[in-house]
Write a protein that holds these residues in place. Structure first.
Motif, PDB file in Angstrom:
ATOM      1  N   ASP A 532      76.440  31.869  31.492  1.00  0.00           N
ATOM      2  CA  ASP A 532      77.112  32.728  30.406  1.00  0.00           C
ATOM      3  C   ASP A 532      78.258  33.473  31.160  1.00  0.00           C
ATOM      4  OD1 ASP A 532      77.245  33.867  27.903  1.00  0.00           O
ATOM      5  OD2 ASP A 532      76.320  35.720  28.770  1.00  0.00           O
ATOM      6  N   GLY A 535      81.351  31.128  31.263  1.00  0.00           N
ATOM      7  CA  GLY A 535      81.535  30.773  30.040  1.00  0.00           C
ATOM      8  C   GLY A 535      82.734  31.931  29.860  1.00  0.00           C
ATOM      9  N   ASP A 536      82.381  33.014  29.894  1.00  0.00           N
ATOM     10  CA  ASP A 536      83.281  34.530  29.417  1.00  0.00           C
ATOM     11  C   ASP A 536      84.672  34.224  30.471  1.00  0.00           C
ATOM     12  OD1 ASP A 536      81.027  35.053  28.047  1.00  0.00           O
ATOM     13  OD2 ASP A 536      80.747  37.049  28.744  1.00  0.00           O
ATOM     14  N   GLN A 548      83.052  26.922  26.174  1.00  0.00           N
ATOM     15  CA  GLN A 548      81.900  26.459  25.264  1.00  0.00           C
ATOM     16  C   GLN A 548      80.739  25.883  25.831  1.00  0.00           C
ATOM     17  OE1 GLN A 548      84.266  24.701  22.146  1.00  0.00           O
ATOM     18  NE2 GLN A 548      84.663  26.929  21.111  1.00  0.00           N
ATOM     19  N   GLN A 550      79.840  26.086  28.811  1.00  0.00           N
ATOM     20  CA  GLN A 550      78.811  26.682  29.717  1.00  0.00           C
ATOM     21  C   GLN A 550      77.978  27.732  28.729  1.00  0.00           C
ATOM     22  OE1 GLN A 550      80.019  25.148  32.991  1.00  0.00           O
ATOM     23  NE2 GLN A 550      78.529  26.796  33.061  1.00  0.00           N
ATOM     24  N   TRP A 551      78.611  28.414  27.724  1.00  0.00           N
ATOM     25  CA  TRP A 551      77.581  28.827  27.031  1.00  0.00           C
ATOM     26  C   TRP A 551      76.555  28.068  26.246  1.00  0.00           C
ATOM     27  CZ3 TRP A 551      82.600  31.113  24.171  1.00  0.00           C
ATOM     28  CH2 TRP A 551      83.071  32.010  24.814  1.00  0.00           C
ATOM     29  N   ILE A 570      75.370  34.706  22.493  1.00  0.00           N
ATOM     30  CA  ILE A 570      76.016  33.481  22.997  1.00  0.00           C
ATOM     31  C   ILE A 570      76.374  32.597  21.667  1.00  0.00           C
ATOM     32  CG2 ILE A 570      75.649  31.227  24.349  1.00  0.00           C
ATOM     33  CD1 ILE A 570      74.045  32.947  26.152  1.00  0.00           C
ATOM     34  N   LYS A 573      79.435  34.098  20.180  1.00  0.00           N
ATOM     35  CA  LYS A 573      80.593  33.590  20.829  1.00  0.00           C
ATOM     36  C   LYS A 573      81.010  32.262  20.643  1.00  0.00           C
ATOM     37  CE  LYS A 573      79.052  35.064  25.057  1.00  0.00           C
ATOM     38  NZ  LYS A 573      79.026  35.525  26.400  1.00  0.00           N
ATOM     39  N   LEU A 574      79.941  31.369  20.547  1.00  0.00           N
ATOM     40  CA  LEU A 574      80.323  30.129  20.267  1.00  0.00           C
ATOM     41  C   LEU A 574      80.950  29.698  18.883  1.00  0.00           C
ATOM     42  CD1 LEU A 574      77.080  28.228  21.650  1.00  0.00           C
ATOM     43  CD2 LEU A 574      79.502  27.528  22.351  1.00  0.00           C
ATOM     44  N   LEU A 578      84.863  34.612  22.092  1.00  0.00           N
ATOM     45  CA  LEU A 578      84.600  35.881  22.809  1.00  0.00           C
ATOM     46  C   LEU A 578      85.639  36.983  22.355  1.00  0.00           C
ATOM     47  CD1 LEU A 578      83.223  37.388  25.074  1.00  0.00           C
ATOM     48  CD2 LEU A 578      84.813  36.672  26.671  1.00  0.00           C
TER      49      LEU A 578
END
Length: 602
Positions: A532, A535-536, A548, A550-551, A570, A573-574, A578
């Motif tokens: 996570d 991904g950020d 995306q 990684q999330w 998560i 975010k997808l 973010l």
């Protein structure tokens, strides 16, 4: 069993000293993989009808150290083919390991009497005769198996058993002569002299026994000390006995030594009872073999068997029961181990160090309720033992019962207030974590700083306080320096690399965050939190497609189970990115979920 297998068992059973005992040797459980040395036309065809199922189940149970199941399946397999000596020998291994030594001894007796004996069957038959105090029978069996051409130093087990059996049969002079003959052989003098000392003490020759124990390096450390103290007491040298006990480190954690010290200090008589007779002496010998065999990286199955036999021969010997428990624990057989630990506790011989090891093993296996009960029992039995309270604090903290763990660390630190500073750093660190997770940061900060004064270069400690400051927006430069120092000290630690990357992220230094986070993911690919975070970071440097990925990976690792990552966040975010999630959180004053830390350990 093939000739090669018989020779392997013979070698294992006749090992002389610790060095020889630790030499690399094939395990019994692996012997079926050895090729039969006979020509192919002379090898028997495998009898698989009705046998394959229980045999394969037994093999699987053996691999998993499920001794009870292995014993059951090998018994079924050997019943299908009672002429197969290897199956019966495997049943002996499983039965003995499971603690069903009575059944193993009965099987061994039938194997010996029918001419299908193996070295392990012979060892069990010896144990059966010892337990029955049939010393003449034991001497006859050893004589029948003796090889005059075998060097005496290669016959430590049978030779020492023979000497003890002579003593049991009332032939004290022959027994002492046999011990002395063996003690003169190269390489085995120290261990034989230990047994000679015990034998001389049994017949009342305490002066000679003391001289031998002073020179000997054999015997378990605890039993050897007890024997020496008891012998000194028989010689009216109580001051020397007391001085010997006072010189020992960690005596407060050894109940037997504490009882001896109390009796000596009170001027009470101290009997010589470390062994009551030849059977106990042989149990000591088997424990020496078990201890040496268990010291290899891949312990031999005979380590547990020797310990089991020692406990069977001498069931009131707490050292034997404790060694069995620890060997079972090492093999993750906690239920079988608990039976032995309970036996030790019933004897009034709860051993703090063994209990601490047990608590740690139970925690590591995820058996947290049992670990907590064991820790509570230890604190009740030893309320002044700081390590017991630390263990209780650790068990509750590892279950995220952070507030519950604080009083345990409080008690430990109170007990350690006059102890050297080095003993205080870990409970300070652990209490600091518990306080910080309980929202009591001022107290947590004080503990973590105090721990740092003691251990200024402890990587996990530097990491924890450094990240805590960055997370709060305090002492940013010092905090980052601390985390960077932690990385220098422990460059391969994925948690610390994650902290460094996340610190850069929190400081807005996104490009610098990429490399350490990618290094962290290389060591912790299955951690949802690290995925996570990566991904950020990717999102913030414009690598939105990789973010995306990684999330999605973080979601696939079921992050909700650990409680460290919010799967709904998560998904948000997808769906929206973010930036939108952070904007909403800023507008509502919501905080990002807390970052998990590596668990503290000494």
């Amino acid at each position: 069993m093939t000739q090669t297998q018989n020779q392997t068992c013979r070698t294992l059973s006749r090992l002389a000293l610790v060095a020889a005992l630790l030499a690399p040797m094939p395990a019994l459980a692996q012997q079926e993989d050895r090729p039969d040395p006979r020509p192919a036309q002379e090898q028997p065809a495998p009898q698989m009808k009705g046998l394959a199922g229980p045999y394969l189940a037994a093999r699987m149970a053996t691999v998993e150290n499920d001794f009870r199941a292995a014993a059951r399946y090998y018994a079924q397999a050997s019943a299908k083919d009672p002429a197969d000596v290897y199956l019966q020998d495997s049943a002996l291994v499983a039965l003995s390991s499971a603690g069903e030594v009575d059944k193993a001894a009965e099987l061994a007796e039938s194997m010996v009497e029918s001419g299908r004996d193996t070295e392990l069957a012979g060892l069990l038959r010896r144990a059966q005769l010892i337990r029955a105090s049939d010393w003449d029978g034991l001497l006859a069996l050893i004589a029948a198996d003796s090889d005059p051409a075998r060097p005496i130093e290669n016959d430590l087990l049978d030779g020492t058993m023979q000497a003890w059996a002579m003593l049991g049969a009332g032939r004290a002079q022959d027994a002492l002569a046999k011990f002395e003959e063996m003690a003169a052989a190269d390489g085995i003098g120290p261990i034989v002299n230990y047994h000679l000392a015990l034998a001389r003490a049994l017949v009342g020759d305490y002066e000679s026994a003391d001289r031998l124990l002073e020179q000997s390096e054999a015997g378990s450390p605890l039993l050897g000390v007890i024997a020496r103290v008891q012998i000194l007491a028989q010689l009216d040298r109580q001051d020397e006995a007391l001085a010997l006990l006072e010189s020992l480190p960690g005596i407060e954690a050894e109940p037997q030594l504490l009882k001896l010290r109390q009796r000596l200090q009170a001027g009470q008589p101290v009997p010589f009872d470390v062994i009551a007779g030849p059977a106990d002496g042989i149990a000591h010998l088997l424990l020496s073999f078990a201890s040496a065999l268990s010291g290899s990286p891949d312990p031999e199955p005979l380590a547990l068997i020797h310990a089991r036999l020692a406990a069977w021969i001498s069931p009131e010997n707490p050292e034997a029961r404790l060694m069995v428990a620890q060997l079972l624990q090492d093999r993750l057989q906690f239920d079988l181990a608990e039976t032995e630990f309970e036996a030790v506790r019933r004897m009034g011989e709860m051993r703090p160090q063994a209990e601490l090891s047990r608590i740690d093993a139970l925690s590591g296996a995820g058996r947290h309720d049992e670990a907590e009960r064991a820790a509570l029992a230890l604190t009740a039995a030893y309320p002044d033992l700081a390590q017991a309270w630390i263990a209780l604090g650790d068990v509750t903290r590892q279950q995220e019962k952070f507030r519950e763990s604080i009083p345990s660390y409080d008690k430990a630190l109170t007990l350690l207030q006059d102890a050297p500073a080095e003993q205080r750093w870990f409970p300070l660190y652990a209490r600091g974590i518990a306080l910080e997770r309980s929202g009591l940061f001022d107290r947590a900060e004080a503990d973590l700083l105090a721990a740092l004064e003691i251990r200024p270069d402890q990587p996990s400690l530097l990491n924890y306080l450094g990240y805590s400051w960055i997370d709060r927006g305090e002492n940013l430069e010092r905090a980052l320096g601390m985390i960077e120092r932690a990385v220098e000290l422990s460059p391969g630690d994925g948690y610390i690399l994650d902290s460094l990357a996340w610190a850069y992220y929190r400081l807005g230094r996104y490009e610098e965050a990429v490399s350490p986070m990618e290094q962290s993911i290389a060591t912790m690919a299955s951690d949802p939190l690290v995925n996570d975070h990566l991904g950020d970071i990717y999102w913030m440097v414009g690598r939105e497609r990789e973010a995306q990925i990684q999330w999605r990976r973080a979601l696939s690792l079921e992050p909700g189970e650990s409680g460290e990552v919010d799967p709904d966040r998560i998904r948000d975010k997808l769906e929206r990115g973010l930036d939108a999630v952070l904007a909403d959180e800023a507008a509502t004053g919501a905080e990002e979920p807390p970052r998990a830390e590596a668990d503290a350990s000494e």
